[in-house]
Design a protein around this motif. Structure first.
Motif, short mmCIF file in Angstrom:
data_model
loop_
_atom_site.label_atom_id
_atom_site.label_comp_id
_atom_site.label_asym_id
_atom_site.label_seq_id
_atom_site.Cartn_x
_atom_site.Cartn_y
_atom_site.Cartn_z
N GLY A 45 -7.21 4.58 0.02
CA GLY A 45 -7.60 3.35 -0.17
C GLY A 45 -8.41 3.15 -1.59
N HIS A 46 -9.67 2.53 -1.70
CA HIS A 46 -10.46 2.25 -2.63
C HIS A 46 -11.10 3.41 -3.40
CE1 HIS A 46 -9.87 -2.11 -2.42
NE2 HIS A 46 -9.91 -2.02 -1.11
N VAL A 100 -3.02 3.28 -0.63
CA VAL A 100 -3.70 2.63 -1.97
C VAL A 100 -3.21 1.29 -2.38
CG1 VAL A 100 -4.21 3.49 -4.25
CG2 VAL A 100 -4.05 5.15 -2.70
N GLU A 142 0.74 -1.32 -0.13
CA GLU A 142 0.05 0.14 0.02
C GLU A 142 1.03 1.04 -0.02
OE1 GLU A 142 -3.85 -1.79 2.43
OE2 GLU A 142 -2.56 -0.53 3.34
N LEU A 161 -8.49 4.60 -5.59
CA LEU A 161 -8.48 3.51 -6.81
C LEU A 161 -9.70 3.98 -7.96
CD1 LEU A 161 -8.10 0.06 -5.26
CD2 LEU A 161 -6.35 1.33 -6.33
N ARG A 162 -10.71 4.23 -7.24
CA ARG A 162 -12.03 4.90 -8.09
C ARG A 162 -11.57 5.98 -8.79
NH1 ARG A 162 -14.90 2.72 -3.87
NH2 ARG A 162 -15.13 4.84 -2.92
N THR A 193 -3.80 0.02 -11.67
CA THR A 193 -2.71 -0.28 -10.69
C THR A 193 -2.39 -1.59 -11.45
OG1 THR A 193 -4.55 -1.79 -9.72
CG2 THR A 193 -4.10 0.11 -8.68
N GLN A 206 -9.28 5.32 -11.83
CA GLN A 206 -9.61 4.96 -12.90
C GLN A 206 -10.32 6.18 -13.70
OE1 GLN A 206 -12.62 2.21 -11.16
NE2 GLN A 206 -11.23 0.57 -11.06
#
Length: 290
Positions: A115-116, A91, A72, A119-120, A129, A123
């Motif tokens: 975190g997620h 992340v 991470e 990640l969003r 990743t 995108q």
């Protein structure tokens, strides 16, 4: 002018040449942009991005493993001219967190994405990743196995960072980290927090290294406050590190900083590889002990 660091901590003798070359190359990347009229923000992001791709350093490729054996990463960037920051925290499997942190800064909706959620956002901006094990080096895996087996680990260098001053006098700082070995998943590193791992305003740009200990004194903001109160850049850095040392005598910490006419690098710990390019040309050192 640009100044970079490769993290405070031990540097094994067989790694010294590779580490010094790594910070020299990173400084050259940033200075090339400055010479072409780029901003200080452009320069620090380029320098840190280079170090994220160098497995000798604890950011991006070469990040430390969590207790679960996962990667991470954290990063933050700050533009002194606009007093704006962007950061990402914890992340999974992100090898270029400084790029996403820069994008968060430019978007301006939030300061830190974790975190997620980060990640969003990646995108949305067209990034992806890597595969889960792509950032794990043999050295990181061996360190994790040693700690898991109950061994005592001599901590090697942590995250990386850069500070710069451009032709207009603008200042910027950037910091990136793969965290400390065997930490809990979801832990937010100092590199992700403006005022702790990164700071830039109209007077100074600062990047720190040191993990959990530097939270105790808000290290980057602490130095900036001392400078705003009238201290010189080195006196401010030394005072903040001495304050930290009193609280955590065994703690590792380091800083690099640049203002309108000077720069400073100091550390509590055995080494913090640094490289810089100023009016006198390129130079590097294994560190500047307090």
């Amino acid at each position: 002018m640009i100044l970079v660091h490769g993290g405070v901590g031990k540097v094994a003798p067989d790694r010294v040449d590779r580490v010094r070359q790594g910070v020299r190359d990173a400084a050259a990347k940033g200075k090339n942009l400055l010479d072409r009229g780029g901003t200080a923000l452009d320069a620090v992001v380029a320098a840190v991005r280079h170090l994220e791709d160098d497995p000798e350093f604890g950011a991006g490729i070469g990040s430390s493993l969590t207790r679960e054996g996962t990667i991470e990463t954290c990063a933050s960037v700050m533009d002194g001219a606009r007093r704006r920051a962007g950061a990402v925290a914890a992340v999974p499997n992100l090898g270029a967190p400084i790029i996403v942190a820069r994008a968060v800064l430019e978007l301006g909706e939030q300061v830190v994405l974790a975190g997620h959620g980060a990640l969003r956002y990646m995108q949305e901006i067209g990034m992806t990743t890597g595969v889960p094990d792509a950032l794990i080096t043999p050295r990181a895996r061996a360190a994790w196995a040693e700690v898991q087996a109950g061994g005592k680990l001599d901590l090697e260098g942590g995250g990386v960072g850069a500070v710069a001053r451009d032709k207009t006098g603008g200042l910027a700082a950037a910091t990136s980290s793969g965290g400390t070995i065997y930490r809990r998943a979801g832990a937010v590193d100092d590199a992700a927090i403006p005022g702790i791992g990164t700071w830039a305003d109209e007077h100074v740009a600062i990047s720190t290294s040191g993990g959990e200990a530097v939270f105790r004194v808000s290290l980057a903001a602490n130095i900036a406050r001392r400078i705003a109160d009238g201290d010189g850049i080195r006196k401010a850095a030394k005072g903040a590190l001495q304050e930290l040392h009193k609280l955590v005598p065994e703690g590792l910490a380091g800083i690099i900083a640049v203002n309108k006419d000077s720069w400073c690098a100091l550390q509590l710990g055995p080494a913090m590889p640094c490289a810089w390019i100023d009016d006198f040309g390129p130079k590097d050192e294994l560190g500047f002990p307090l």
